[in-house]
Write a protein that holds these residues in place. Structure first.
Motif, short mmCIF file in Angstrom:
data_model
loop_
_atom_site.label_atom_id
_atom_site.label_comp_id
_atom_site.label_asym_id
_atom_site.label_seq_id
_atom_site.Cartn_x
_atom_site.Cartn_y
_atom_site.Cartn_z
N SER A 75 0.83 -1.21 0.00
CA SER A 75 0.00 0.00 0.00
C SER A 75 0.86 1.25 0.00
CB SER A 75 -0.93 0.00 1.22
OG SER A 75 -1.76 -1.13 1.22
N VAL A 76 1.99 1.21 0.72
CA VAL A 76 2.90 2.36 0.74
C VAL A 76 3.49 2.61 -0.64
CG1 VAL A 76 5.09 3.20 1.67
CG2 VAL A 76 3.42 2.14 3.20
N VAL A 77 3.86 1.54 -1.34
CA VAL A 77 4.43 1.68 -2.69
C VAL A 77 3.41 2.28 -3.65
CG1 VAL A 77 5.32 0.37 -4.67
CG2 VAL A 77 6.09 -0.18 -2.36
N ASN A 78 2.13 1.99 -3.47
CA ASN A 78 1.09 2.47 -4.37
C ASN A 78 0.64 3.90 -4.08
OD1 ASN A 78 1.04 0.00 -5.71
ND2 ASN A 78 -0.51 -0.85 -4.33
N LEU A 79 1.16 4.54 -3.03
CA LEU A 79 0.76 5.92 -2.72
C LEU A 79 1.32 6.87 -3.75
CD1 LEU A 79 1.30 6.02 1.16
CD2 LEU A 79 -0.87 5.81 -0.06
N ASN A 80 0.47 7.82 -4.20
CA ASN A 80 0.95 8.84 -5.13
C ASN A 80 1.63 9.96 -4.37
OD1 ASN A 80 -1.09 10.43 -4.05
ND2 ASN A 80 -2.53 9.93 -5.70
N GLY A 81 2.00 11.04 -5.06
CA GLY A 81 2.79 12.10 -4.45
C GLY A 81 2.14 12.75 -3.25
N GLU A 82 0.88 13.22 -3.37
CA GLU A 82 0.22 13.93 -2.26
C GLU A 82 -0.05 12.99 -1.09
OE1 GLU A 82 -3.26 15.77 -3.74
OE2 GLU A 82 -2.19 17.21 -5.02
N ASP A 83 -0.49 11.78 -1.41
CA ASP A 83 -0.78 10.82 -0.33
C ASP A 83 0.52 10.38 0.37
OD1 ASP A 83 -3.46 10.97 -1.02
OD2 ASP A 83 -3.29 9.32 -2.46
N PHE A 84 1.60 10.28 -0.39
CA PHE A 84 2.88 9.92 0.22
C PHE A 84 3.38 11.03 1.14
CE2 PHE A 84 7.61 9.40 -0.06
CZ PHE A 84 7.66 8.23 0.69
N GLU A 85 3.11 12.30 0.78
CA GLU A 85 3.46 13.42 1.66
C GLU A 85 2.68 13.34 2.98
OE1 GLU A 85 2.95 17.11 -0.30
OE2 GLU A 85 4.51 16.73 -1.80
N LEU A 86 1.40 12.91 2.90
CA LEU A 86 0.61 12.74 4.13
C LEU A 86 1.27 11.71 5.05
CD1 LEU A 86 -3.13 12.69 2.96
CD2 LEU A 86 -2.03 14.38 4.43
N LEU A 87 1.73 10.61 4.45
CA LEU A 87 2.37 9.56 5.25
C LEU A 87 3.65 10.07 5.89
CD1 LEU A 87 2.62 6.63 6.20
CD2 LEU A 87 3.73 6.09 4.03
N ILE A 88 4.49 10.81 5.12
CA ILE A 88 5.75 11.31 5.65
C ILE A 88 5.49 12.32 6.78
CG2 ILE A 88 7.82 12.65 5.11
CD1 ILE A 88 7.91 9.78 4.11
N LYS A 89 4.49 13.19 6.62
CA LYS A 89 4.14 14.14 7.68
C LYS A 89 3.70 13.42 8.95
CE LYS A 89 2.75 17.99 4.68
NZ LYS A 89 1.62 18.85 4.23
N PHE A 90 2.92 12.36 8.79
CA PHE A 90 2.48 11.58 9.95
C PHE A 90 3.68 10.95 10.66
CE2 PHE A 90 1.44 7.30 11.51
CZ PHE A 90 0.60 7.64 12.55
N LEU A 91 4.61 10.37 9.88
CA LEU A 91 5.78 9.73 10.49
C LEU A 91 6.66 10.76 11.19
CD1 LEU A 91 6.72 7.20 7.67
CD2 LEU A 91 5.52 6.72 9.81
N CYS A 92 6.81 11.95 10.60
CA CYS A 92 7.64 12.98 11.23
C CYS A 92 7.02 13.46 12.55
CB CYS A 92 7.80 14.17 10.27
SG CYS A 92 8.80 13.81 8.82
N LYS A 93 5.72 13.49 12.62
CA LYS A 93 5.05 14.03 13.79
C LYS A 93 5.01 13.05 14.95
CE LYS A 93 0.82 16.47 15.12
NZ LYS A 93 -0.50 16.98 14.65
N TYR A 94 4.85 11.77 14.66
CA TYR A 94 4.55 10.81 15.73
C TYR A 94 5.63 9.74 15.95
CZ TYR A 94 -0.17 12.71 15.69
OH TYR A 94 -1.25 13.55 15.77
N THR A 95 6.70 9.73 15.13
CA THR A 95 7.71 8.69 15.30
C THR A 95 8.40 8.78 16.65
OG1 THR A 95 8.11 8.58 12.92
CG2 THR A 95 9.85 7.75 14.35
#
Length: 533
Positions: free
Chosen positions: A446-466
């Motif tokens: 599912s991570v590989v299938n994320l497009n640009g905007e959705d992948f940015e959402l994932l990176i923002k989430f990881l930066c905030k809560y890791t």
């Protein structure tokens, strides 16, 4: 793991994703805390100067007198609004208190004169003149309407006949300011007074002698008899002591929970819903210059609740109905809190609620209504009946409410479920969906299938809560895999570059914190071992 099913499958066979229940960061409040928090802020009144005394009327509706500067203000016990203001003082007023019937108020002052006022007309009825210095203590006996006790900075305690304005007794013994006093609930002839000479004296007005002499060790600000009359609490400095009066003045307990001087005390019942007032437990409530109001259990003398106010607390009072509480501070703020009235839980009879006065029986007995088929209530009968003992209760199957990501997971649309969860911005739900995808072995796909905007959402989430300890065990490993898998995409977006730089600085800061904690642990461990040995 959520059970999978086809797109046409029924939702009753699908188990929704359940976020993990993490340990609470705050312990649940005790029943006492729940009770004291039920006092909601009714009003905040700004007085001219510090509020030095608050006294509740013993009679309903339990109005209360607030002494501040050169006035005594009377507030309504129900609406908590200002009713009257008595300002016939030439200088600062002190200790405005009600008589037992609530018709008279007496107050001392900086001039040394005790004035007695009629509450309704605010007229001065009597003036008691004998003290040579400010009078800080004025008290009526609980069952005596004709006499009052006063204490002054001239170290004298006097007993007055209000009707004749005569001084009946001059009680000598204190060697410094007399600032507090209380009458015994068991006898109007037994009084306790506290002084800045660090002592408390018990007086028997029948022979004008000190019957008990207690050494508190600090200047006394308040004394209080417990409802039984056998125990006495004294407050001086940051210490509250409880004495056994019947046992010859034996010290029972000493409490040092406050950081600064305790200024006021009272005993109040904790009346919970559905409980009679006489069965309710009592609490000793104290207020201090540290801004805290604290409640103590009278059995264990432990703190059951505490509340912080924005300024040093000078005075406090709780109504006899235990419904209204007033707190006065040195900044002149008067905080008025009130609990809701307990509604009558007795349900009205069916006949009176449905038929009104037409269903009343002349003999005082209510009869059930006769329902006919042409009445709408005829078809509703029996719906409110409760199952009796021995009945088999068939429960209606509850409908499963599925979130949108649950419906997407049920249709095996894993990437869409992850995207929708990320858009909720709820970390618990996002991690719950991620763990479900891990169980299905579909997270990295599912991570590989994320497009640009959705992948940015994932990176923002990881930066905030890791770096959040609650989620770090799962997210640290996931972040490592995501960066390795999508390393080529990270350089294509300036936003992603900024997020990766932010994540890098956050990781460096977390490593620095962990190193500092390890150094601190290395310092503390030898000290602990040495103390144990």
């Amino acid at each position: 793991m959520a059970a999978g099913g086809g797109s046409g499958g029924g939702s009753e066979n699908f188990i929704p994703v359940q976020p993990k229940i993490y340990p609470s960061t705050r312990p649940p409040g005790s029943s006492d805390s729940t009770y004291w928090k039920s006092f909601k802020k009714k009003a905040v009144s700004q007085q001219v100067a510090g509020v030095t005394c608050i006294d509740f009327c013993p009679e309903p509706p339990y109005d209360f007198a607030v002494t501040s500067s050169t006035r005594v203000s009377i507030y309504d016990g129900e609406s908590c609004e200002l009713k009257k203001t008595i300002s016939k003082f030439k200088d600062v007023a002190y200790s405005g208190v009600f008589r037992s019937d609530g018709q008279i108020i007496a107050a001392g002052g900086e001039t040394g004169i005790i004035q007695v006022f009629d509450v309704n007309s605010k007229m001065v009825l009597r003036q008691l003149k004998s003290h040579g210095r400010p009078v800080r203590l004025v008290r009526y006996a609980p069952q005596d309407k004709l006499h009052l006790l006063s204490g002054s900075d001239d170290s004298m305690v006097k007993w007055w006949d209000v009707t004749t304005q005569e001084e009946l007794l001059n009680l000598e013994g204190h060697k410094d300011y007399v600032r507090c006093g209380a009458a015994s609930p068991s006898s109007n002839d037994i009084w306790a007074t506290g002084s800045y000479d660090h002592t408390v004296r018990l007086w028997d007005l029948r022979n004008s002698k000190t019957i008990l002499h207690l050494k508190h060790g600090k200047p006394l600000e308040d004394v209080l008899f417990f409802p039984s009359g056998g125990l006495l609490a004294t407050a001086g400095g940051n210490i509250v002591k409880v004495w056994d009066i019947l046992g010859g003045g034996r010290l029972i307990h000493m409490m040092e929970s406050h950081q600064k001087t305790v200024m006021s005390m009272c005993v109040s019942k904790v009346v919970r819903s559905g409980q009679a007032s006489h069965d309710a437990p009592s609490r000793l409530v104290t207020a201090s210059l540290d801004g805290y109001m604290k409640a103590f259990d009278l059995n264990s003398f432990r703190v059951t609740h505490s509340a912080k106010y924005p300024a040093p607390v000078l005075s406090m009072g709780i109504s006899p109905s235990c419904r209204t509480m007033a707190i006065g501070t040195s900044s002149g703020q008067l905080f008025i809190r009130q609990r809701k009235k307990q509604l009558d839980k007795q349900k009205p009879s069916y006949s009176s609620s449905i038929l009104g006065s037409q269903g009343d029986d002349p003999q005082g007995e209510s009869k059930p209504p006769v329902l006919r088929p042409n009445q709408f209530r005829y078809f509703l009968r029996g719906q409110s009946e409760k199952a009796s003992e021995g009945d088999y209760h068939v429960k209606r199957q509850k409908k499963v409410n599925l979130q949108k990501y649950d419906r997407l997971l049920r249709k095996f649309r894993h990437t869409d479920a992850l995207i929708y969860a990320l858009k909720t911005a709820n970390p618990k739900k996002i991690i719950a969906v991620m763990e479900e995808l891990v169980a299905r072995r579909m997270l990295m796909k599912s991570v590989v299938n994320l497009n640009g905007e959705d992948f940015e959402l994932l990176i923002k989430f990881l930066c905030k809560y890791t770096a959040v300890p609650m989620y770090s065990r799962f997210l640290v490993a996931l972040t490592d895999k995501v960066l390795d898998t999508r390393v080529e995409d990270l350089g294509n977006s300036e936003t992603l570059k900024q997020q990766i730089g932010f994540l890098r600085s956050k990781v460096i800061e977390e490593i620095r914190v962990q190193q500092s904690m390890q150094e601190l642990q290395g310092i503390i461990e030898p000290l602990i071992r040495a103390s144990v040995q």
